[in-house]
Motif scaffolding. Sequence first.
Motif, PDB file in Angstrom:
ATOM      1  N   PHE A   1      -5.138   6.552   4.723  1.00 12.94           N
ATOM      2  CA  PHE A   1      -3.971   7.395   4.447  1.00 12.94           C
ATOM      3  C   PHE A   1      -3.104   6.654   3.454  1.00 12.94           C
ATOM      4  O   PHE A   1      -2.753   5.486   3.667  1.00 12.94           O
ATOM      5  CB  PHE A   1      -3.177   7.690   5.719  1.00 12.94           C
ATOM      6  CG  PHE A   1      -1.843   8.343   5.435  1.00 12.94           C
ATOM      7  CD1 PHE A   1      -1.775   9.684   5.102  1.00 12.94           C
ATOM      8  CD2 PHE A   1      -0.668   7.605   5.482  1.00 12.94           C
ATOM      9  CE1 PHE A   1      -0.555  10.286   4.812  1.00 12.94           C
ATOM     10  CE2 PHE A   1       0.563   8.193   5.199  1.00 12.94           C
ATOM     11  CZ  PHE A   1       0.610   9.535   4.866  1.00 12.94           C
ATOM     12  N   ILE A   2      -2.758   7.281   2.358  1.00 14.47           N
ATOM     13  CA  ILE A   2      -1.953   6.654   1.314  1.00 14.47           C
ATOM     14  C   ILE A   2      -0.582   7.305   1.292  1.00 14.47           C
ATOM     15  O   ILE A   2      -0.465   8.537   1.223  1.00 14.47           O
ATOM     16  CB  ILE A   2      -2.652   6.769  -0.070  1.00 14.47           C
ATOM     17  CG1 ILE A   2      -1.913   5.960  -1.134  1.00 14.47           C
ATOM     18  CG2 ILE A   2      -2.868   8.206  -0.469  1.00 14.47           C
ATOM     19  CD1 ILE A   2      -2.262   4.504  -1.116  1.00 14.47           C
ATOM     20  N   ASP A   3       0.472   6.500   1.414  1.00  9.77           N
ATOM     21  CA  ASP A   3       1.812   7.083   1.352  1.00  9.77           C
ATOM     22  C   ASP A   3       2.321   7.063  -0.087  1.00  9.77           C
ATOM     23  O   ASP A   3       1.666   6.540  -0.990  1.00  9.77           O
ATOM     24  CB  ASP A   3       2.772   6.386   2.320  1.00  9.77           C
ATOM     25  CG  ASP A   3       3.156   4.971   1.885  1.00  9.77           C
ATOM     26  OD1 ASP A   3       2.841   4.570   0.743  1.00  9.77           O
ATOM     27  OD2 ASP A   3       3.767   4.256   2.701  1.00  9.77           O
ATOM     28  N   ARG A   4       3.505   7.604  -0.298  1.00 13.71           N
ATOM     29  CA  ARG A   4       4.014   7.767  -1.664  1.00 13.71           C
ATOM     30  C   ARG A   4       4.523   6.472  -2.282  1.00 13.71           C
ATOM     31  O   ARG A   4       4.875   6.455  -3.457  1.00 13.71           O
ATOM     32  CB  ARG A   4       5.119   8.830  -1.689  1.00 13.71           C
ATOM     33  CG  ARG A   4       4.581  10.245  -1.592  1.00 13.71           C
ATOM     34  CD  ARG A   4       5.682  11.266  -1.805  1.00 13.71           C
ATOM     35  NE  ARG A   4       6.609  11.307  -0.677  1.00 13.71           N
ATOM     36  CZ  ARG A   4       7.782  11.918  -0.695  1.00 13.71           C
ATOM     37  NH1 ARG A   4       8.185  12.529  -1.791  1.00 13.71           N
ATOM     38  NH2 ARG A   4       8.542  11.924   0.377  1.00 13.71           N
ATOM     39  N   THR A   5       4.555   5.404  -1.516  1.00 12.63           N
ATOM     40  CA  THR A   5       4.911   4.108  -2.088  1.00 12.63           C
ATOM     41  C   THR A   5       3.675   3.293  -2.442  1.00 12.63           C
ATOM     42  O   THR A   5       3.795   2.200  -2.992  1.00 12.63           O
ATOM     43  CB  THR A   5       5.777   3.299  -1.099  1.00 12.63           C
ATOM     44  OG1 THR A   5       4.989   2.957   0.050  1.00 12.63           O
ATOM     45  CG2 THR A   5       6.990   4.079  -0.674  1.00 12.63           C
ATOM     46  N   GLY A   6       2.490   3.826  -2.128  1.00 11.11           N
ATOM     47  CA  GLY A   6       1.254   3.129  -2.473  1.00 11.11           C
ATOM     48  C   GLY A   6       0.656   2.315  -1.350  1.00 11.11           C
ATOM     49  O   GLY A   6      -0.330   1.604  -1.569  1.00 11.11           O
ATOM     50  N   ARG A   7       1.230   2.387  -0.138  1.00 15.54           N
ATOM     51  CA  ARG A   7       0.633   1.689   1.002  1.00 15.54           C
ATOM     52  C   ARG A   7      -0.570   2.466   1.511  1.00 15.54           C
ATOM     53  O   ARG A   7      -0.476   3.668   1.768  1.00 15.54           O
ATOM     54  CB  ARG A   7       1.658   1.520   2.127  1.00 15.54           C
ATOM     55  CG  ARG A   7       2.615   0.375   1.923  1.00 15.54           C
ATOM     56  CD  ARG A   7       3.623   0.316   3.033  1.00 15.54           C
ATOM     57  NE  ARG A   7       4.462   1.513   3.044  1.00 15.54           N
ATOM     58  CZ  ARG A   7       5.729   1.524   3.427  1.00 15.54           C
ATOM     59  NH1 ARG A   7       6.293   0.415   3.839  1.00 15.54           N
ATOM     60  NH2 ARG A   7       6.435   2.636   3.417  1.00 15.54           N
ATOM     61  N   LEU A   8      -1.666   1.785   1.652  1.00  9.10           N
ATOM     62  CA  LEU A   8      -2.886   2.401   2.157  1.00  9.10           C
ATOM     63  C   LEU A   8      -3.098   1.964   3.602  1.00  9.10           C
ATOM     64  O   LEU A   8      -3.371   0.802   3.877  1.00  9.10           O
ATOM     65  CB  LEU A   8      -4.095   1.990   1.313  1.00  9.10           C
ATOM     66  CG  LEU A   8      -5.445   2.525   1.798  1.00  9.10           C
ATOM     67  CD1 LEU A   8      -5.514   4.031   1.625  1.00  9.10           C
ATOM     68  CD2 LEU A   8      -6.599   1.837   1.069  1.00  9.10           C
ATOM     69  N   PHE A   9      -2.965   2.894   4.527  1.00  8.83           N
ATOM     70  CA  PHE A   9      -3.228   2.651   5.935  1.00  8.83           C
ATOM     71  C   PHE A   9      -4.674   3.034   6.238  1.00  8.83           C
ATOM     72  O   PHE A   9      -5.201   3.998   5.674  1.00  8.83           O
ATOM     73  CB  PHE A   9      -2.274   3.464   6.816  1.00  8.83           C
ATOM     74  CG  PHE A   9      -0.826   3.106   6.640  1.00  8.83           C
ATOM     75  CD1 PHE A   9      -0.214   2.184   7.484  1.00  8.83           C
ATOM     76  CD2 PHE A   9      -0.073   3.692   5.634  1.00  8.83           C
ATOM     77  CE1 PHE A   9       1.118   1.862   7.330  1.00  8.83           C
ATOM     78  CE2 PHE A   9       1.265   3.370   5.466  1.00  8.83           C
ATOM     79  CZ  PHE A   9       1.855   2.445   6.317  1.00  8.83           C
ATOM     80  N   PHE A  10      -5.304   2.306   7.140  1.00  9.02           N
ATOM     81  CA  PHE A  10      -6.683   2.629   7.512  1.00  9.02           C
ATOM     82  C   PHE A  10      -7.002   1.998   8.859  1.00  9.02           C
ATOM     83  O   PHE A  10      -6.247   1.151   9.370  1.00  9.02           O
ATOM     84  CB  PHE A  10      -7.665   2.139   6.441  1.00  9.02           C
ATOM     85  CG  PHE A  10      -7.732   0.638   6.315  1.00  9.02           C
ATOM     86  CD1 PHE A  10      -8.747  -0.088   6.930  1.00  9.02           C
ATOM     87  CD2 PHE A  10      -6.785  -0.064   5.583  1.00  9.02           C
ATOM     88  CE1 PHE A  10      -8.808  -1.467   6.818  1.00  9.02           C
ATOM     89  CE2 PHE A  10      -6.834  -1.449   5.467  1.00  9.02           C
ATOM     90  CZ  PHE A  10      -7.848  -2.147   6.088  1.00  9.02           C
ATOM     91  N   ALA A  11      -8.125   2.426   9.446  1.00  6.93           N
ATOM     92  CA  ALA A  11      -8.570   1.887  10.727  1.00  6.93           C
ATOM     93  C   ALA A  11      -9.827   1.046  10.514  1.00  6.93           C
ATOM     94  O   ALA A  11     -10.649   1.342   9.632  1.00  6.93           O
ATOM     95  CB  ALA A  11      -8.855   3.011  11.714  1.00  6.93           C
ATOM     96  N   SER A  12      -9.974  -0.014  11.342  1.00  4.05           N
ATOM     97  CA  SER A  12     -11.146  -0.888  11.238  1.00  4.05           C
ATOM     98  C   SER A  12     -11.479  -1.468  12.597  1.00  4.05           C
ATOM     99  O   SER A  12     -10.573  -1.797  13.376  1.00  4.05           O
ATOM    100  CB  SER A  12     -10.870  -2.017  10.242  1.00  4.05           C
ATOM    101  OG  SER A  12     -11.920  -2.981  10.267  1.00  4.05           O
ATOM    102  N   ASP A  13     -12.778  -1.575  12.869  1.00  3.63           N
ATOM    103  CA  ASP A  13     -13.208  -2.326  14.047  1.00  3.63           C
ATOM    104  C   ASP A  13     -13.918  -3.618  13.649  1.00  3.63           C
ATOM    105  O   ASP A  13     -14.508  -4.298  14.479  1.00  3.63           O
ATOM    106  CB  ASP A  13     -14.117  -1.477  14.942  1.00  3.63           C
ATOM    107  CG  ASP A  13     -15.379  -0.989  14.233  1.00  3.63           C
ATOM    108  OD1 ASP A  13     -15.695  -1.495  13.130  1.00  3.63           O
ATOM    109  OD2 ASP A  13     -16.060  -0.103  14.777  1.00  3.63           O
ATOM    110  N   GLY A  14     -13.862  -3.965  12.346  1.00  5.12           N
ATOM    111  CA  GLY A  14     -14.509  -5.175  11.855  1.00  5.12           C
ATOM    112  C   GLY A  14     -13.552  -6.294  11.506  1.00  5.12           C
ATOM    113  O   GLY A  14     -13.963  -7.448  11.337  1.00  5.12           O
ATOM    114  N   LEU A  15     -12.255  -5.989  11.383  1.00  5.90           N
ATOM    115  CA  LEU A  15     -11.241  -7.006  11.106  1.00  5.90           C
ATOM    116  C   LEU A  15     -10.700  -7.570  12.415  1.00  5.90           C
ATOM    117  O   LEU A  15     -10.778  -6.905  13.456  1.00  5.90           O
ATOM    118  CB  LEU A  15     -10.096  -6.394  10.291  1.00  5.90           C
ATOM    119  CG  LEU A  15     -10.432  -5.988   8.853  1.00  5.90           C
ATOM    120  CD1 LEU A  15      -9.345  -5.093   8.286  1.00  5.90           C
ATOM    121  CD2 LEU A  15     -10.636  -7.218   7.979  1.00  5.90           C
ATOM    122  N   PRO A  16     -10.147  -8.786  12.409  1.00  3.99           N
ATOM    123  CA  PRO A  16      -9.560  -9.338  13.643  1.00  3.99           C
ATOM    124  C   PRO A  16      -8.447  -8.434  14.166  1.00  3.99           C
ATOM    125  O   PRO A  16      -7.558  -8.032  13.419  1.00  3.99           O
ATOM    126  CB  PRO A  16      -9.008 -10.693  13.187  1.00  3.99           C
ATOM    127  CG  PRO A  16      -9.779 -11.037  11.964  1.00  3.99           C
ATOM    128  CD  PRO A  16     -10.083  -9.739  11.291  1.00  3.99           C
TER     129      PRO A  16
END
Length: 571
Positions: A142-157
């Motif tokens: 999900f990308i907000d209007r300030t350029g932050r990209l949110f996402f989900a992961s089960d591979g990162l700590p």
Amino acid sequence: AQKDSGFWKSPELFSKEIATILNEGPATFSSDGSRVFFARNNLIEGKFKDINVPSNTMGIYEAQLVNGAWTNIKPFPFNSPEYSLGTPAYSEYENRLYFAADMPGGYGGTDIYYANYVSGEWQQPINLGSALNTAGNESYPFIDRTGRLFFASDGLPGLGGKDIYYSVETTNGFKPPIHLGTEINSSADDYGLVTDVNFEMGYFSSNRKHSEDIYFFKSEMPQFGYCDTLLPHVSCFVFYDERFTDTLHLEYEWNFGKGIRKSGYQVEHCFNKPGNYEILLTITHNLADSTFQTKSVHRFTVQVDDAFIAYAPDFVSLHQKASFITAIENFNEFKPREAYWDFGKGYTPSDTNTAYTFTAAGKTLVSYGIEGVQDAYGRQPRKCYTKQLNVLESNQHYAMEWRKENTVGYNSIKFISSREQFEDSIKTRQAEEAYLLDFLVLTDSLSILDADALEKALNSFSKQLVYTTANRLDKQSIETISQIAGLMEAYSSETIALGVHSAKRGNSRIINEETNQLAKDILAIFNSYGISKNRIQAQGYGNNLPRAETKDKKIRYRNNRIEFIILSKSN
């Protein structure tokens, strides 16, 4: 739709034109709501039992809203029967579509990609790279209007299952992702976050209660991330005296406080933070038949300049107030609104000068955030800075660091003045029974004149040695300590951190007990002069804090010392 009461109305089917007998969603929209990108199975025609199979891959589709109906449904050009694409997120200001896919050439599982829309065509998808993608599964961008990209992961700590992270893109690619912490994430699967432009409220999905549910969140404090390092800011000045043209018979001493003294007609001194300072200039006139002194106090202000952002100390003492200074006017890229400090428990609004007391020793990270006024698009600009500081276990540790950092030295003048006495004591008495008296005045509550007078009065004792017999003060030493206590009795606004240090080698427990006993004896003398226990803290440090690590006995025995650190009561 949400009711006025805060509850929600029953859900309605979004579009009969889009709906099929299999799966649709998630969906992402253009800002005016006229375009939708959504995921669905690539095969939608046929009997349910024939197409509801694992081999029926997911793809991304686009539809347009025309006269109230969703029409012109067309597939994303990179859909494939060999792999799946899903969880699209449309970034209108970039003209870019983010999505998750398990297409060949990735890092494993599902990776996040984006494709740019240029001249009416979708360009080849680009993998976001190893900074975000792992051998596990990354999805739900999900990308907000300030350029932050949110996402989900089960591979990162993370905390377990899928966790939610965010990253921002730079000219060198995406930065290492930031975990959203326990306020959002849990040990279950958390994913599908959407938020407003300033990350102040939003929604995400989670199965933390053993079912897939939607959760709402609201941020009570601004969210800062990807902080720059707070670099030291030093303002240096040259000080000189214009009153005398003939300086041949004059000696100049500049006292900048807290043991920092410099000699010479002209000296340079640097300040690491803005503020109001007092400087004491002592001029000694050496005439043929007499010597006299003139003293003058100069008040000096270090202004906040354009380069100053904030001040955090390099080290602080445990359980003592530390000062943190902000300057919110020095940000040309946006109009500042509010400043915040985070001392490990979240950002809180701060004044120009903020005091904080640390309750745990060790390296710790502090952060400074600055929030600007919203722009015409409702975006809240934010910047933040971090600094690692060292929380020291005691005021004795603090004093050693202070001398080191401020080039005050380890009382080298006192060592020289006491060297002969030490060498004589080694010949005439047990060197282990001789202790140097040592003082450091770090108070802020005294004027520069009073602090100077106190320093000189205390330093007159530093030429003396205190002796013990069977680890107890002898008569002459008791008299010396009594004189120090009598002097400090007049300075009721100051507290004293007393430390007894040993040069002995051997059983650390026994040496600690010996120095603690000596500290108690000195404390009892101070108490007898009406200096209460809340004004003086006494502790023996054994041989834990040596000044000199050496095999030379004459030097090593200088580690035998009794240190008095003079502090303000407010500290």
